[in-house]
Each structure stands twice: as C-alpha cells, then as structure tokens.
Design an enzyme around this catalytic site. Structure first.
Site, PDB file in Angstrom:
ATOM      1  N   ASP A  49      -5.019   3.587  -6.026  1.00 24.54           N
ATOM      2  CA  ASP A  49      -4.984   4.947  -6.579  1.00 24.54           C
ATOM      3  C   ASP A  49      -4.295   4.966  -7.952  1.00 24.54           C
ATOM      4  O   ASP A  49      -3.437   4.135  -8.237  1.00 24.54           O
ATOM      5  CB  ASP A  49      -4.223   5.860  -5.597  1.00 24.54           C
ATOM      6  N   GLY A  50      -4.691   5.933  -8.776  1.00 20.10           N
ATOM      7  CA  GLY A  50      -4.006   6.147 -10.053  1.00 20.10           C
ATOM      8  C   GLY A  50      -4.811   5.783 -11.283  1.00 20.10           C
ATOM      9  O   GLY A  50      -4.282   5.813 -12.402  1.00 20.10           O
TER      10      GLY A  50
ATOM     11  N   HIS B 202     -11.038   3.707 -14.312  1.00 25.16           N
ATOM     12  CA  HIS B 202     -11.757   2.998 -13.243  1.00 25.16           C
ATOM     13  C   HIS B 202     -12.171   1.600 -13.720  1.00 25.16           C
ATOM     14  O   HIS B 202     -12.061   0.623 -12.983  1.00 25.16           O
ATOM     15  CB  HIS B 202     -12.996   3.792 -12.818  1.00 25.16           C
TER      16      HIS B 202
ATOM     17  N   LEU C 118     -11.167 -15.934   2.990  1.00 21.01           N
ATOM     18  CA  LEU C 118     -10.506 -14.623   2.930  1.00 21.01           C
ATOM     19  C   LEU C 118     -11.555 -13.574   3.272  1.00 21.01           C
ATOM     20  O   LEU C 118     -12.653 -13.584   2.718  1.00 21.01           O
ATOM     21  CB  LEU C 118      -9.957 -14.386   1.514  1.00 21.01           C
TER      22      LEU C 118
ATOM     23  N   ARG D   5       0.009   1.451  -1.203  1.00 25.33           N
ATOM     24  CA  ARG D   5      -0.614   2.525  -1.986  1.00 25.33           C
ATOM     25  C   ARG D   5       0.021   2.546  -3.364  1.00 25.33           C
ATOM     26  O   ARG D   5       1.249   2.616  -3.497  1.00 25.33           O
ATOM     27  CB  ARG D   5      -0.453   3.891  -1.318  1.00 25.33           C
TER      28      ARG D   5
ATOM     29  N   ARG E 197       0.790   9.689   1.013  1.00 23.43           N
ATOM     30  CA  ARG E 197      -0.184  10.204   1.980  1.00 23.43           C
ATOM     31  C   ARG E 197      -1.245   9.147   2.263  1.00 23.43           C
ATOM     32  O   ARG E 197      -1.410   8.188   1.518  1.00 23.43           O
ATOM     33  CB  ARG E 197      -0.800  11.510   1.495  1.00 23.43           C
TER      34      ARG E 197
ATOM     35  N   SER F 239      -4.630   9.910   2.923  1.00 22.92           N
ATOM     36  CA  SER F 239      -5.932  10.251   2.336  1.00 22.92           C
ATOM     37  C   SER F 239      -7.124   9.708   3.142  1.00 22.92           C
ATOM     38  O   SER F 239      -8.060   9.145   2.577  1.00 22.92           O
ATOM     39  CB  SER F 239      -6.002   9.791   0.874  1.00 22.92           C
TER      40      SER F 239
END
Ligand code: IPE
Ligand code: IPE
Ligand code: MG
Length: 237
Positions: A21-22, A38, A132, A185, A191, A193
């Site tokens: 996020d961010g 993005h 992975l 996060r 939160r 989300s």
C-alpha cells in the site's frame, strides 16, 4: 527448538503476506500522477522475491488489487490492468528462471481477458517450480473467498456435520498454502482491507510507515527478524 514458523528465537516465517500500500501517496508527494506510484511499486518486486527466497520464506502472497479497488477512477484501473500485463511479460520469465511458482488468487470473471490469459500462462509456465511459492491476490477479497468456498461446499453437498475448519480450508482459493505467519502492511494503515480473512487468524502483524515504492529488501529483512522475536501463544500461555 520451536517449529519453523512458531516465532521466537530467530524463526523464519514460512508464509508471508504483504499488503503493498501507499503507491498513490508516494506519487502525490512527488507531484506525480498516482499511476507513476504504481509503476514505481513494480520495481520493488524483483529484489523482494530474491530476498524472500534467500531467507527461506516458502510462501509469499502479495495483495495487488482488491475486489473494492474497482471503484477507483476508470483511468487508474485501466492503467493498473495494463501494468499487470506488462509486469507479467517482463517478470514471469525471470521468476521462472529463479524457480518461483506463481499462482493467482481472486475472482477471474471480472478481469480483462488478456489479464486472465497472462495469469494462466504464468501458472502453466511455473507449475513445476518449487523454490518459492508466490501468490498474487488480484481482484481478491477475503469475504468473496469465503463466500466462494461456501458456495462450492453447498454445491458439493457436504453434510453439515462433516464441515469442520480443515474441510472449509480445502475450499479456499489456495488450499495448499499453509496459514499465514506474518502480514506486512506498508504506508502505516492499521487495517486489513479485506485481505486473507481466514488465513491470518493467528498471523503476526508488521506495519511500517514506508510507502510501498520505497520498501527495500533491508526493511523486509527487518520484518522477518522482528517476527523471529515474537512469542506466538495461539491462545495458550
Ligand atoms: C496500493 O497503493 C496499490 C493498490 C491498491 C493497487 P494505493 O494506490 O492504495 O496507494 P495509496 O494508499 O492511495 O497511497
Ligand atoms: C489494499 O489497499 C489493497 C491493495 C494493496 C491491493 P487499499 O489502498 O485498497 O486499502 P484501503 O482503501 O486503504 O483500505
Ligand atoms: Mg491504499
């Protein structure tokens, strides 16, 4: 010795899930359009996956687009979809060479056909890898996942008395993945989300103020080391 993911004494989490996020705030601070954030966010992925593999993390789930993110302006949603395609084209062969297995979680029906094709191709190409396990949550919602599981349970005619947590878990999008040990996060929001509601029941939470495009391998290592100091009681003493 504690089991690998039990936390404490330097344990490494087996399954790490990240809410990336961010991006928008990162761009805003630079007076750039949100989509520039993005794009910058994509550059974090290769070093992150490399570090996760090196540290012995076996499962990594990345929240890329939620079932709620469709309410964003159409131009931002379109750019995000194009970016997924571009990223799949540029990163999937590289991930395949590194032995990563890629899978997607979420509802596919609303995604553009080209994105669905890229997903299927990536899953097929990497299906034999086991170094992975990377899950991309795309058009993903924790509630949708639970509803979809419930629908399939009903459709399969599972008798109520046979439905327990283990059976329910087998109907989730990625039944083969172990429960999440650590959620990270970025950008400071406390939160969930709508991310992995079922799987995070006893996960540890690491929230950093760092915005996703600035999230470095060093900070990932810090989160893993922090996990190693946690005492996971799971309701015990
Ligand atoms: C996360 O960054 C990426 C997606 C949800 C696709 P945001 O776009 O949510 O960035 P902020 O939270 O607005 O800064
Ligand atoms: C969660 O971030 C979804 C992804 C990172 C893909 P959001 O930015 O959509 O979540 P809220 O709006 O802060 O809750
Ligand atoms: Mg956000």
């Amino acid at each position: 010795m504690p089991a690998r993911s039990e936390g404490g004494r330097g344990a490494v989490p087996r399954h790490v899930a990240i809410i990336m996020d961010g991006n928008g705030r990162w761009a805003k601070r630079r007076l750039l359009p949100r989509t520039a954030g993005h794009r910058a966010g994509v550059t974090v992925l290769t070093p992150l996956l490399e570090t996760a593999g090196r540290m012995g993390v076996e499962f990594l789930t990345l929240y890329a687009f939620s079932t709620e993110n469709w309410i964003r302006p159409e131009s931002e949603v379109n750019t995000l979809m194009e970016l997924f395609l571009e990223t799949a084209r540029s990163k999937v062969p590289e991930l395949n060479e590194r032995g990563a297995r890629l899978r997607f979680m979420g509802r596919r029906e609303k995604l553009p056909a080209a994105v669905c094709e890229a997903i299927e191709e990536a899953e097929r190409l990497t299906a034999h890898n086991d170094r992975l396990n990377v899950y991309i949550a795309l058009n993903y919602g924790g509630r949708s996942e639970i509803v979809d599981a419930a629908r399939r349970i009903v459709a399969d005619g599972v008798p109520p008395e046979e439905l327990d947590e283990a059976t329910f878990g087998r109907y989730l999008y990625a039944p083969e993945a172990p429960e999440v040990d650590l959620v990270i996060r970025t950008s400071g929001e406390l939160r969930v989300s709508n991310f992995l509601l079922w799987q995070i029941a006893y996960a540890e939470f690491y929230v950093t103020e760092t915005l996703w495009p600035d999230f470095s391998p060093e900070e990932f290592v810090k989160a893993i080391e922090w996990f190693g100091t946690r005492s996971r009681r799971r309701g015990g003493v």
